[in-house]
Design a protein around this motif. Structure first.
Motif, short mmCIF file in Angstrom:
data_model
loop_
_atom_site.label_atom_id
_atom_site.label_comp_id
_atom_site.label_asym_id
_atom_site.label_seq_id
_atom_site.Cartn_x
_atom_site.Cartn_y
_atom_site.Cartn_z
N SER A 314 0.81 -1.21 0.00
CA SER A 314 0.00 0.00 0.00
C SER A 314 0.85 1.26 0.00
N ALA A 315 2.11 1.17 0.38
CA ALA A 315 2.98 2.34 0.35
C ALA A 315 3.20 2.78 -1.09
N SER A 316 3.25 4.09 -1.30
CA SER A 316 3.37 4.62 -2.66
C SER A 316 4.80 4.75 -3.12
N PHE A 317 5.74 4.68 -2.18
CA PHE A 317 7.15 4.67 -2.57
C PHE A 317 7.91 3.79 -1.58
N PRO A 318 8.74 2.87 -2.09
CA PRO A 318 8.89 2.54 -3.51
C PRO A 318 7.77 1.63 -4.00
N MET A 319 7.53 1.67 -5.32
CA MET A 319 6.51 0.81 -5.92
C MET A 319 7.10 -0.52 -6.39
N SER A 320 8.25 -0.45 -7.02
CA SER A 320 8.82 -1.62 -7.69
C SER A 320 9.49 -2.57 -6.71
N LYS A 321 9.51 -3.85 -7.07
CA LYS A 321 10.21 -4.85 -6.26
C LYS A 321 11.71 -4.56 -6.25
N GLY A 322 12.23 -4.13 -7.40
CA GLY A 322 13.65 -3.87 -7.50
C GLY A 322 14.11 -2.78 -6.54
N ALA A 323 13.32 -1.68 -6.45
CA ALA A 323 13.72 -0.56 -5.58
C ALA A 323 13.71 -0.97 -4.12
N LYS A 324 12.87 -1.93 -3.75
CA LYS A 324 12.79 -2.36 -2.36
C LYS A 324 14.04 -3.13 -1.93
#
Length: 541
Positions: A314-324
């Motif tokens: 539900s968090a808007s940042f980060p969206m992508s799996k890679g950025a996490k």
């Protein structure tokens, strides 16, 4: 003088986007103290010490015009090599923002100039944005065979009306404000009268339908294909008596395009998630803004189980799996910087820029006043940003009206102050410049204290003492703030790449791009996330 090296990164594929984001992460992490700092604490926390001393010594001597060009990647040959490398690298890591409508997806795009009736009430910036974006959406809709558009965060309906009346598309104008829906309908009715006179009697005039709906999650948008689910969220609807009629006509029978012109904060992210989850949504054109309002959730990759990953979606940042997977969190201060504009900075006059720098100094000095005399107020995290902007506008107005008269009156007003503070070992308070700057600081403090409900509980000697303490360091705010603004374009690039990567991670089912649609000097938030689902006639490069 030299310009920084051109962009050397690509985001044509998920792997390239991930590589670019990794490079940004490596660049930003050493600068986190500068990114996370806040200018209001400049004097309280000696923030100039965050910046390399050689850089600070150099930049403090620079004319203001050179500082204004720093966020654009313009370096001076005589700067320290480490500073030149820093500015060059941040420019190379930032996405290219110059307007470009030559992408294959926009081939043969027809941007129709807005007539007086459609553009009435629009400022030049809004007219520029709506004129171009309407043409882009029309082209995308044609490519994917869509006849309907959902304008998310439609405001007063400017974009929706151009798409309806000029491009003959069926449009749902979706906004949380009942007032906006009322304004949109009234404006649409006026425009409709004009177009009815132009159209042949047998032609059906398309008028935007307005839906008042607070989009709390991507599910709200995804459920637009289902009248029952949408009914849970809609609080009001105009221009058609039956809610199901609108949904059946526009969504259940036709593919649609999700569009948003500067959908604020989380709303732009909900659009992307809804696009992925909504079968009827065949294309997306989204320009975000207000990154400072994004909901951000820090994730520890080493302990991120499948369950935890699901919980933080539900968090808007980060969206992508890679950025996490990256050890980079931004925070509100960093996301505030992402809203800055190198183009706007470059266009400022020296006079206005110096006024802006001064306001930052007054605000930071005012924070010291609060720390010393109103510590209980500081604990409540006061916000007087709007007060600062209002003060700046008033000050600029006075400057333009009569700069000479203002300086003369201030010199007369503060003659006694000079005599009062000569015992303090600060810079000479009898100097006209000292007295003028102190006068502006005093006005700022009086306005701020009034806004915070503190009234006139201070002696003037208290303000003089604070200003005397900070005055020798005020010139350092200019380069400090310039360096932080320069980092803003890298941070915005990272946020945009995260959104693009989220779409690219869906696999070959979606083609996605980042396109600079507007002139960045006119509209700084000019980067659009454009996507279409495979099966539509979309060029891949």
């Amino acid at each position: 003088m030299a310009s920084a090296a051109p962009q050397r990164h690509s985001c044509d594929s998920a792997s390239e986007t991930l590589e670019w984001m990794n490079a940004i992460t490596s660049f930003l992490l050493p600068s986190k103290p500068l990114i996370d700092s806040h200018v209001v604490n400049f004097f309280k926390d000696n923030l100039w010490e965050i910046v390399d001393k050689e850089w600070m010594d150099c930049l403090c001597k620079e004319p203001v015009q050179n500082l204004l060009q720093l966020p654009s990647g313009i370096v001076q040959d005589y700067w320290p090599s480490s500073l030149k490398e820093f500015v060059t690298d941040l420019k190379a890591l930032s996405i290219f923002r110059e307007q470009n409508l030559t992408h294959p997806i926009l081939q043969s795009i027809d941007v129709v100039p807005l007539c007086t009736v459609l553009s009435q009430g629009m400022i030049a910036k809004k007219k520029h944005e709506v004129e171009i974006l309407a043409g882009v959406i029309s082209k995308i809709a044609e490519a994917c065979g869509a006849e309907a558009v959902v304008d998310v965060g439609s405001g007063q309906g400017y974009l929706a009306q151009v798409l309806s009346f000029e491009y003959r598309l069926s449009v749902i104008a979706l906004d949380a404000s009942v007032h906006h829906a009322t304004v949109t309908k009234a404006r649409s009715d006026r425009i409709a009268k004009h177009y009815k006179n132009k159209c042949a009697t047998e032609q059906q005039l398309k008028v935007p339908q307005t839906v008042t709906c607070r989009v709390l999650s991507s599910d709200t948008l995804a459920n637009l294909t289902n009248a029952v689910d949408l009914q849970k969220h809609v609080t009001g609807i105009k221009q058609q008596s039956n809610k199901e009629d609108i949904l059946n006509e526009h969504f259940e029978k036709h593919p649609l395009v999700l569009a948003g012109l500067h959908a604020c904060g989380d709303l732009s992210v909900n659009m992307l998630r809804a696009f992925v989850g909504c079968g009827r949504a065949k294309a997306l054109v989204s320009l975000g803004c207000c990154y400072n309002l994004l909901s951000e959730e820090e994730v520890d990759p080493s302990s991120c189980s499948e369950f935890q990953e699901a919980c933080c979606i539900s968090a808007s940042f980060p969206m992508s799996k890679g950025a996490k997977l990256f050890p980079l969190s931004l925070g509100k201060s960093a996301r505030d910087l992402a809203c800055q504009s190198a183009e706007r900075w470059r266009s400022l006059t020296s006079e206005i820029a110096l006024q802006n720098f001064d306001v930052h100094a007054y605000r930071a000095a005012f924070q010291l006043v609060l720390e010393k005399h109103f510590p209980e107020v500081v604990k409540s995290s006061p916000s007087i940003g709007r007060q600062g902007k209002a003060l700046r506008r008033r000050r600029l107005g006075k400057l333009l009206e009569s700069q000479i008269e203002e300086k003369h009156s201030q010199a007369m007003e503060y003659n006694e102050i000079g005599a009062e503070v000569t015992s303090h070992d600060y810079s000479d308070p009898t100097e006209p410049v000292w007295k003028e700057k102190y006068g502006h600081f005093k006005e700022f403090c009086e306005s701020g204290l009034l806004r915070l409900g503190c009234g006139s509980q201070l002696q003037e000697s208290d303000l003089i003492e604070v200003w005397g303490e900070v005055q020798p360091f005020t010139e350092m705010i200019d380069p400090f703030w310039s360096l932080r603004v320069a980092l803003g374009q890298v941070i915005e690039t990272y946020i945009l790449l995260d959104r693009l990567l989220y779409l690219q991670e869906q696999g070959d089912s979606i083609n996605a791009f980042l396109l600079p649609l507007f002139d960045p000097a006119v509209s700084p938030r000019n980067m659009a996330v454009v996507a279409m689902k495979v099966g539509s006639d979309l060029p891949k490069s």
